[in-house]
Design a protein around this motif. Sequence first.
Motif, short mmCIF file in Angstrom:
data_model
loop_
_atom_site.label_atom_id
_atom_site.label_comp_id
_atom_site.label_asym_id
_atom_site.label_seq_id
_atom_site.Cartn_x
_atom_site.Cartn_y
_atom_site.Cartn_z
N ILE A 41 9.33 -10.17 -17.75
CA ILE A 41 8.13 -10.82 -17.21
C ILE A 41 8.45 -11.49 -15.87
O ILE A 41 7.70 -11.36 -14.90
CB ILE A 41 7.54 -11.83 -18.21
N ILE A 42 9.58 -12.17 -15.80
CA ILE A 42 10.00 -12.81 -14.55
C ILE A 42 10.15 -11.75 -13.46
O ILE A 42 9.68 -11.93 -12.33
CB ILE A 42 11.31 -13.60 -14.74
N LEU A 43 10.81 -10.64 -13.79
CA LEU A 43 10.99 -9.56 -12.80
C LEU A 43 9.64 -9.04 -12.31
O LEU A 43 9.46 -8.85 -11.10
CB LEU A 43 11.79 -8.40 -13.41
N TYR A 44 8.71 -8.81 -13.21
CA TYR A 44 7.40 -8.31 -12.81
C TYR A 44 6.66 -9.32 -11.93
O TYR A 44 6.01 -8.94 -10.95
CB TYR A 44 6.55 -7.93 -14.02
N PHE A 45 6.74 -10.60 -12.26
CA PHE A 45 6.08 -11.60 -11.42
C PHE A 45 6.71 -11.68 -10.03
O PHE A 45 6.01 -11.84 -9.03
CB PHE A 45 6.07 -12.98 -12.08
N ILE A 46 8.02 -11.55 -9.95
CA ILE A 46 8.69 -11.53 -8.65
C ILE A 46 8.23 -10.31 -7.85
O ILE A 46 7.89 -10.42 -6.66
CB ILE A 46 10.22 -11.58 -8.80
N LEU A 47 8.22 -9.16 -8.50
CA LEU A 47 7.73 -7.94 -7.82
C LEU A 47 6.30 -8.11 -7.36
O LEU A 47 5.94 -7.73 -6.23
CB LEU A 47 7.83 -6.73 -8.76
N GLN A 48 5.45 -8.69 -8.21
CA GLN A 48 4.05 -8.88 -7.87
C GLN A 48 3.91 -9.81 -6.66
O GLN A 48 3.12 -9.55 -5.75
CB GLN A 48 3.29 -9.44 -9.08
N LYS A 49 4.67 -10.88 -6.66
CA LYS A 49 4.62 -11.82 -5.54
C LYS A 49 4.99 -11.12 -4.23
O LYS A 49 4.29 -11.23 -3.23
CB LYS A 49 5.55 -13.01 -5.79
N ILE A 50 6.10 -10.40 -4.26
CA ILE A 50 6.55 -9.71 -3.05
C ILE A 50 5.56 -8.61 -2.65
O ILE A 50 5.25 -8.44 -1.46
CB ILE A 50 7.97 -9.15 -3.25
N MET A 51 5.03 -7.89 -3.63
CA MET A 51 4.07 -6.83 -3.34
C MET A 51 2.82 -7.40 -2.67
O MET A 51 2.35 -6.89 -1.65
CB MET A 51 3.69 -6.07 -4.62
N MET A 52 2.29 -8.47 -3.25
CA MET A 52 1.08 -9.08 -2.67
C MET A 52 1.35 -9.62 -1.27
O MET A 52 0.56 -9.42 -0.35
CB MET A 52 0.56 -10.19 -3.58
N GLU A 53 2.47 -10.31 -1.12
CA GLU A 53 2.81 -10.87 0.19
C GLU A 53 3.07 -9.79 1.23
O GLU A 53 2.80 -9.99 2.42
CB GLU A 53 4.03 -11.79 0.08
N SER A 54 3.58 -8.66 0.79
CA SER A 54 3.93 -7.59 1.74
C SER A 54 2.70 -7.05 2.48
O SER A 54 2.83 -6.51 3.57
CB SER A 54 4.66 -6.46 1.04
N LYS A 55 1.55 -7.22 1.91
CA LYS A 55 0.32 -6.77 2.58
C LYS A 55 0.04 -7.60 3.83
O LYS A 55 -0.66 -7.17 4.71
CB LYS A 55 -0.88 -6.86 1.64
N PHE A 56 0.59 -8.80 3.88
CA PHE A 56 0.34 -9.72 4.99
C PHE A 56 1.52 -9.82 5.95
O PHE A 56 1.35 -10.06 7.12
CB PHE A 56 0.05 -11.13 4.47
N ILE A 57 2.72 -9.64 5.41
CA ILE A 57 3.93 -9.95 6.18
C ILE A 57 4.53 -8.72 6.84
O ILE A 57 4.96 -8.77 7.97
CB ILE A 57 4.98 -10.64 5.26
N TYR A 58 4.58 -7.60 6.13
CA TYR A 58 5.38 -6.48 6.61
C TYR A 58 4.54 -5.35 7.12
O TYR A 58 3.54 -5.00 6.71
CB TYR A 58 6.29 -5.99 5.48
#
Length: 106
Positions: free
Chosen positions: A89-106
Amino acid sequence: MNRHKFEIKLAELFDSIKIKFQAKGDEYATEESVFINFDKGARIKGEPSEIVLDGYMLKHYVSYRDMLDQIKEGNYPSLELIDEKLSDIILYFILQKIMMESKFIY
């Protein structure tokens, strides 16, 4: 648990998460995309990758809720089960955070 013991456990958790990310990345990601499985799932389902990732996480969340039900009944889950389900669950939440943020940052 005192602060010192907590900080030791936290450092162990971070180390273990990093190791699991590396192992899962070797299995499920490519050099071009760490989100390749979710992107493929998104194309198949016609949904955003974030929704597909949430679906992958759901089975682990259901298991986590089952663990809470067992605790209410006085049956504590094994350390192995706690590590498996909560780490995923922790891994999925980390992935989700990075995935969502990547739409704005990268």
